[in-house]
Design a protein around this motif. Sequence first.
Motif, PDB file in Angstrom:
ATOM      1  N   THR A   2       0.852  -1.187   0.000  1.00 51.53           N
ATOM      2  CA  THR A   2       0.000   0.000   0.000  1.00 51.53           C
ATOM      3  C   THR A   2       0.881   1.227   0.000  1.00 51.53           C
ATOM      4  O   THR A   2       1.932   1.251   0.643  1.00 51.53           O
ATOM      5  N   THR A   3       0.458   2.222  -0.719  1.00 58.48           N
ATOM      6  CA  THR A   3       1.217   3.479  -0.738  1.00 58.48           C
ATOM      7  C   THR A   3       0.464   4.501   0.076  1.00 58.48           C
ATOM      8  O   THR A   3      -0.770   4.610   0.016  1.00 58.48           O
ATOM      9  N   LYS A   4       1.186   5.229   0.816  1.00 55.75           N
ATOM     10  CA  LYS A   4       0.584   6.256   1.647  1.00 55.75           C
ATOM     11  C   LYS A   4       0.552   7.554   0.844  1.00 55.75           C
ATOM     12  O   LYS A   4       1.564   7.991   0.317  1.00 55.75           O
ATOM     13  N   HIS A   5      -0.624   8.111   0.711  1.00 54.55           N
ATOM     14  CA  HIS A   5      -0.753   9.382   0.015  1.00 54.55           C
ATOM     15  C   HIS A   5      -0.375  10.499   0.955  1.00 54.55           C
ATOM     16  O   HIS A   5      -0.869  10.600   2.072  1.00 54.55           O
ATOM     17  N   ARG A   6       0.520  11.311   0.470  1.00 49.80           N
ATOM     18  CA  ARG A   6       0.972  12.421   1.306  1.00 49.80           C
ATOM     19  C   ARG A   6       0.311  13.702   0.829  1.00 49.80           C
ATOM     20  O   ARG A   6       0.082  13.908  -0.345  1.00 49.80           O
ATOM     21  N   LEU A   7       0.040  14.538   1.752  1.00 49.18           N
ATOM     22  CA  LEU A   7      -0.516  15.847   1.453  1.00 49.18           C
ATOM     23  C   LEU A   7       0.597  16.878   1.487  1.00 49.18           C
ATOM     24  O   LEU A   7       1.612  16.680   2.160  1.00 49.18           O
ATOM     25  N   ILE A   8       0.394  17.959   0.788  1.00 50.99           N
ATOM     26  CA  ILE A   8       1.416  19.007   0.787  1.00 50.99           C
ATOM     27  C   ILE A   8       1.571  19.618   2.172  1.00 50.99           C
ATOM     28  O   ILE A   8       2.637  20.089   2.546  1.00 50.99           O
ATOM     29  N   THR A   9       0.502  19.572   2.933  1.00 51.78           N
ATOM     30  CA  THR A   9       0.576  20.122   4.298  1.00 51.78           C
ATOM     31  C   THR A   9       1.401  19.244   5.228  1.00 51.78           C
ATOM     32  O   THR A   9       1.764  19.662   6.319  1.00 51.78           O
ATOM     33  N   ASP A  10       1.691  18.028   4.799  1.00 49.22           N
ATOM     34  CA  ASP A  10       2.564  17.180   5.598  1.00 49.22           C
ATOM     35  C   ASP A  10       3.995  17.706   5.573  1.00 49.22           C
ATOM     36  O   ASP A  10       4.736  17.557   6.533  1.00 49.22           O
ATOM     37  N   SER A  11       4.391  18.329   4.480  1.00 50.94           N
ATOM     38  CA  SER A  11       5.760  18.816   4.332  1.00 50.94           C
ATOM     39  C   SER A  11       5.909  20.276   4.717  1.00 50.94           C
ATOM     40  O   SER A  11       6.969  20.698   5.155  1.00 50.94           O
ATOM     41  N   PHE A  12       4.860  21.050   4.496  1.00 48.83           N
ATOM     42  CA  PHE A  12       4.938  22.479   4.752  1.00 48.83           C
ATOM     43  C   PHE A  12       3.934  22.872   5.820  1.00 48.83           C
ATOM     44  O   PHE A  12       2.774  22.469   5.788  1.00 48.83           O
ATOM     45  N   LYS A  13       4.399  23.672   6.729  1.00 51.64           N
ATOM     46  CA  LYS A  13       3.571  24.123   7.831  1.00 51.64           C
ATOM     47  C   LYS A  13       2.519  25.114   7.312  1.00 51.64           C
ATOM     48  O   LYS A  13       2.824  25.982   6.504  1.00 51.64           O
TER      49      LYS A  13
END
Length: 107
Positions: A2-13
């Motif tokens: 399974t691939t975890k979908h990352r959100l842009i808010t995960d990387s940027f505050k």
Amino acid sequence: MTTKHRLITDSFKVVKKARRGGKQEKRATPPPPQKDAESEAEKEELQKLKQFDLDWRFGPCTGISRLQRWERAKLHGLNPPEEIRDLLLKTYTDPEYNFSLWSEYPL
């Protein structure tokens, strides 16, 4: 797998900008500018002059002023409108009135 979908808010505050000066009061919108009677008359005059420029019966209008064209048409018996002559004599110092519609184009 399974691939975890990352959100842009995960990387940027996430930062919310504060408004300057707090809440702004609603201001009344200014009334639309009233049409000046003088500017309306000016528009009508310029429209009459443009129609004179576009009227082929009085000869070509390139290379000469409107008053010169009117005088040439009168000399040749083409009966140009007297109101155009009066208008041109009244406003002869204003280049917007003096020169034809085509004066800005090179010959």
